[in-house]
Design a protein around this motif. Sequence first.
Motif, PDB file in Angstrom:
ATOM      1  N   GLU A 186       1.506   7.332   1.239  1.00 60.66           N
ATOM      2  CA  GLU A 186       0.454   8.315   1.320  1.00 60.66           C
ATOM      3  C   GLU A 186      -1.047   7.719   1.058  1.00 60.66           C
ATOM      4  N   GLU A 187      -1.435   6.448   0.724  1.00 64.41           N
ATOM      5  CA  GLU A 187      -2.693   6.260   1.155  1.00 64.41           C
ATOM      6  C   GLU A 187      -2.437   6.241   2.052  1.00 64.41           C
ATOM      7  N   LEU A 188      -1.445   4.736   3.547  1.00 62.91           N
ATOM      8  CA  LEU A 188      -1.828   3.776   4.248  1.00 62.91           C
ATOM      9  C   LEU A 188      -1.728   5.040   5.194  1.00 62.91           C
ATOM     10  N   LYS A 189      -1.562   6.573   5.014  1.00 64.47           N
ATOM     11  CA  LYS A 189      -1.525   7.608   5.984  1.00 64.47           C
ATOM     12  C   LYS A 189      -3.151   8.267   5.756  1.00 64.47           C
ATOM     13  N   HIS A 190      -3.908   7.504   5.540  1.00 68.42           N
ATOM     14  CA  HIS A 190      -5.723   7.759   5.241  1.00 68.42           C
ATOM     15  C   HIS A 190      -6.489   6.744   5.251  1.00 68.42           C
ATOM     16  N   ILE A 191      -5.701   5.609   5.978  1.00 62.58           N
ATOM     17  CA  ILE A 191      -6.789   4.027   5.020  1.00 62.58           C
ATOM     18  C   ILE A 191      -7.649   4.265   6.668  1.00 62.58           C
ATOM     19  N   PHE A 192      -7.449   4.415   7.645  1.00 56.10           N
ATOM     20  CA  PHE A 192      -8.900   5.064   8.327  1.00 56.10           C
ATOM     21  C   PHE A 192     -10.066   6.538   8.713  1.00 56.10           C
ATOM     22  N   VAL A 193      -8.891   6.908   7.280  1.00 61.42           N
ATOM     23  CA  VAL A 193     -10.272   8.380   7.621  1.00 61.42           C
ATOM     24  C   VAL A 193     -11.514   7.726   6.861  1.00 61.42           C
ATOM     25  N   PRO A 194     -12.215   7.771   7.126  1.00 56.22           N
ATOM     26  CA  PRO A 194     -13.752   7.907   6.937  1.00 56.22           C
ATOM     27  C   PRO A 194     -14.055   8.483   5.017  1.00 56.22           C
ATOM     28  N   PHE A 195     -14.423   7.173   5.013  1.00 54.85           N
ATOM     29  CA  PHE A 195     -15.010   7.527   3.448  1.00 54.85           C
ATOM     30  C   PHE A 195     -13.634   7.272   2.551  1.00 54.85           C
ATOM     31  N   PHE A 196     -12.472   7.154   3.381  1.00 51.40           N
ATOM     32  CA  PHE A 196     -11.486   7.638   2.298  1.00 51.40           C
ATOM     33  C   PHE A 196     -11.130   6.335   1.281  1.00 51.40           C
ATOM     34  N   THR A 197     -11.102   6.143   0.149  1.00 53.19           N
ATOM     35  CA  THR A 197     -11.340   4.528  -0.910  1.00 53.19           C
ATOM     36  C   THR A 197     -10.814   5.450  -1.925  1.00 53.19           C
ATOM     37  N   THR A 198      -9.386   4.035  -2.649  1.00 54.62           N
ATOM     38  CA  THR A 198      -9.067   4.176  -3.649  1.00 54.62           C
ATOM     39  C   THR A 198      -9.452   3.064  -4.734  1.00 54.62           C
ATOM     40  N   LYS A 199     -10.968   2.494  -4.750  1.00 52.36           N
ATOM     41  CA  LYS A 199     -12.070   1.668  -4.587  1.00 52.36           C
ATOM     42  C   LYS A 199     -12.969   2.320  -6.029  1.00 52.36           C
ATOM     43  N   ILE A 242       0.419  -1.244   0.388  1.00 51.44           N
ATOM     44  CA  ILE A 242       0.134   0.017  -0.154  1.00 51.44           C
ATOM     45  C   ILE A 242       0.649   1.075   0.042  1.00 51.44           C
ATOM     46  N   PRO A 243       0.908   2.127  -0.787  1.00 52.04           N
ATOM     47  CA  PRO A 243       1.231   3.308  -1.208  1.00 52.04           C
ATOM     48  C   PRO A 243       1.322   3.952   0.295  1.00 52.04           C
ATOM     49  N   LYS A 260     -11.222  -1.591  23.809  1.00 50.78           N
ATOM     50  CA  LYS A 260     -10.871  -0.986  24.595  1.00 50.78           C
ATOM     51  C   LYS A 260      -9.330  -1.637  23.629  1.00 50.78           C
ATOM     52  N   GLY A 261      -9.311  -1.243  22.644  1.00 53.32           N
ATOM     53  CA  GLY A 261      -7.799  -1.955  21.930  1.00 53.32           C
ATOM     54  C   GLY A 261      -7.705  -1.148  20.174  1.00 53.32           C
ATOM     55  N   SER A 262      -7.175  -2.268  19.825  1.00 51.71           N
ATOM     56  CA  SER A 262      -6.672  -0.723  18.931  1.00 51.71           C
ATOM     57  C   SER A 262      -6.780  -1.865  17.248  1.00 51.71           C
ATOM     58  N   LEU A 263      -6.115  -0.801  16.302  1.00 52.78           N
ATOM     59  CA  LEU A 263      -6.130  -1.243  14.832  1.00 52.78           C
ATOM     60  C   LEU A 263      -5.421  -0.719  14.058  1.00 52.78           C
ATOM     61  N   SER A 264      -3.776  -1.889  13.854  1.00 55.85           N
ATOM     62  CA  SER A 264      -2.917  -0.712  13.311  1.00 55.85           C
ATOM     63  C   SER A 264      -2.514  -1.443  11.759  1.00 55.85           C
ATOM     64  N   VAL A 265      -1.977  -0.695  11.173  1.00 59.85           N
ATOM     65  CA  VAL A 265      -1.802  -1.788   9.825  1.00 59.85           C
ATOM     66  C   VAL A 265       0.307  -1.125   8.922  1.00 59.85           C
ATOM     67  N   THR A 266       0.849  -2.209   8.030  1.00 62.97           N
ATOM     68  CA  THR A 266       1.728  -1.699   8.294  1.00 62.97           C
ATOM     69  C   THR A 266       1.743  -2.821   6.967  1.00 62.97           C
ATOM     70  N   SER A 267       2.558  -1.787   5.710  1.00 62.06           N
ATOM     71  CA  SER A 267       3.162  -2.403   4.410  1.00 62.06           C
ATOM     72  C   SER A 267       4.323  -2.691   4.179  1.00 62.06           C
ATOM     73  N   VAL A 268       4.449  -3.668   3.598  1.00 58.80           N
ATOM     74  CA  VAL A 268       5.681  -3.315   2.865  1.00 58.80           C
ATOM     75  C   VAL A 268       5.722  -3.987   1.118  1.00 58.80           C
ATOM     76  N   GLU A 269       6.866  -4.497   0.511  1.00 59.01           N
ATOM     77  CA  GLU A 269       7.132  -5.473  -0.709  1.00 59.01           C
ATOM     78  C   GLU A 269       6.197  -6.988  -0.316  1.00 59.01           C
ATOM     79  N   GLU A 270       5.102  -7.164  -0.810  1.00 57.49           N
ATOM     80  CA  GLU A 270       4.260  -8.494  -0.876  1.00 57.49           C
ATOM     81  C   GLU A 270       3.700  -8.633   0.507  1.00 57.49           C
ATOM     82  N   LYS A 271       4.108  -7.917   1.788  1.00 60.67           N
ATOM     83  CA  LYS A 271       3.695  -7.835   2.662  1.00 60.67           C
ATOM     84  C   LYS A 271       2.756  -7.139   2.982  1.00 60.67           C
ATOM     85  N   THR A 272       1.290  -7.007   3.793  1.00 59.50           N
ATOM     86  CA  THR A 272       0.670  -6.229   4.033  1.00 59.50           C
ATOM     87  C   THR A 272      -0.115  -6.675   5.805  1.00 59.50           C
ATOM     88  N   GLU A 273       0.585  -6.388   6.760  1.00 55.84           N
ATOM     89  CA  GLU A 273      -0.671  -6.760   7.865  1.00 55.84           C
ATOM     90  C   GLU A 273      -1.388  -5.537   8.407  1.00 55.84           C
TER      91      GLU A 273
END
Length: 438
Positions: free
Chosen positions: A388-401, A385-386, A420-433
């Motif tokens: 710039e997209e990763l920065k906005h991935i959890f922003v409501p109504f933001f989509t690239t589809k 995931i680029p 009372k938890g969290s959700l995070s994301v990391t993305s590198v070549e051939e691996k998005t978690e």
Amino acid sequence: MKKIFYIKIIITLLLLIILGGLIVHYQQQPYMLITFVLMVTGLITYQLIILKNALNQSILIVEAIGNEDLSFLNAKNYQQFDSTYQYRLEKIQHSFSRIKKDSIRQEKYLDWIIENQDVGICTYDENGHVFHVNSSFKEKVNLSVLTHLKQLTSKTAITSDLIQKAFNQNALELENSNLVLKARQLSREDQTIFLLTLQDISNELEEKEHLSYSKLIRVLTHEIMNGMTPIISLSDSMLMMMTDEENAPLPLENFNQKIINTNVKSIKVINSQAEGLMNFINIYRSISKLPTPKMKEINVDNFIQEELNSFEEVIHNQDINIDVINVNKVEVIHAFDPTLIHQCLHNIIKNAIEAMSDVNNSKLTIEFEKKEQLVIHITNNGPMIPEEELKHIFVPFFTTKNTGNGIGLALCKQIARVHKGSLSVTSVEEKTEFIIKI
């Protein structure tokens, strides 16, 4: 000093040679021989006593310096040393005095720096005795005096268990406050020192909140403007057809079937756009006001398998390799709202499958582990995931589809938060978690 030492040695050797010669000369006279032998013995004994005293003084000086005790340099003791010794000892005294002053100055400077930090700082030893605590720390825990760790653990919300968690996790956000507790273990010579810091993250949270609102407002403005533009344009066209130059309504006989049909089409478009805006508002309400989670004890392995079963057909069609890993290697039971977490997992797995649509040897891994929280890692080998997209991935109504409304991941993040938890994301070549903590 070296010259005096060598002169004494030369004089002693000369005396020994002279006495040796006299002994040889008077060896036939027993009394004289005994006298000379006693003189030689006395001379050697005297020199040994001087040497021993000098050695003892040197040992005492070295031990005193090692213990940082310069009391031997007082006026009375000074008389025991010759002028050369006194000069050397004075240099040592001046050096020690300078080092001590520098050390005190540095200590005061460090104390001043620590005292004027916004971050609360507290250090203590293995027995809990506090070495240093700054005003910021005492203010944050609402204690005027802090001399032992027991005062902190018994009179404040920072318990021994929380401190241990901070050591294990490096940083711990305290409940019902904007404070983050960090803990470190330091070694100083043969002593272990423990460091606690308390940081108020209110400003950081406010800044993030402001940034989130700014992003959300931009998205809301974009969506509303997209919906309102055709409404305004069509309503203007209708007004032009139905009014004169002074904006007065035209007589009924001025309207033919073509104008009526055109206006009907315009009204349908306006109605469709209005419904779209209403749907948009309802979606926003759904992510801004989630219901309170209805917690149930759930078998995590079975829950994930059931979730994957709902994607069985697409998994088969795309030939996706699925790997579910239970790190605990025993049955994991955890309390959460199954309806909300189903929605969260469904969105993330769906996005992962879509991301791997053009990938050969696609693989989806779901790894979970229960410690203090349940942690679920959902990993796919789709394209990165680029940034710039990763920065906005959890922003409501933001989509690239081309399809979708961009609320799926924003909703997932909200679901994690109400648990009372969290959700995070990391993305590198051939691996998005994606990492869910609940």
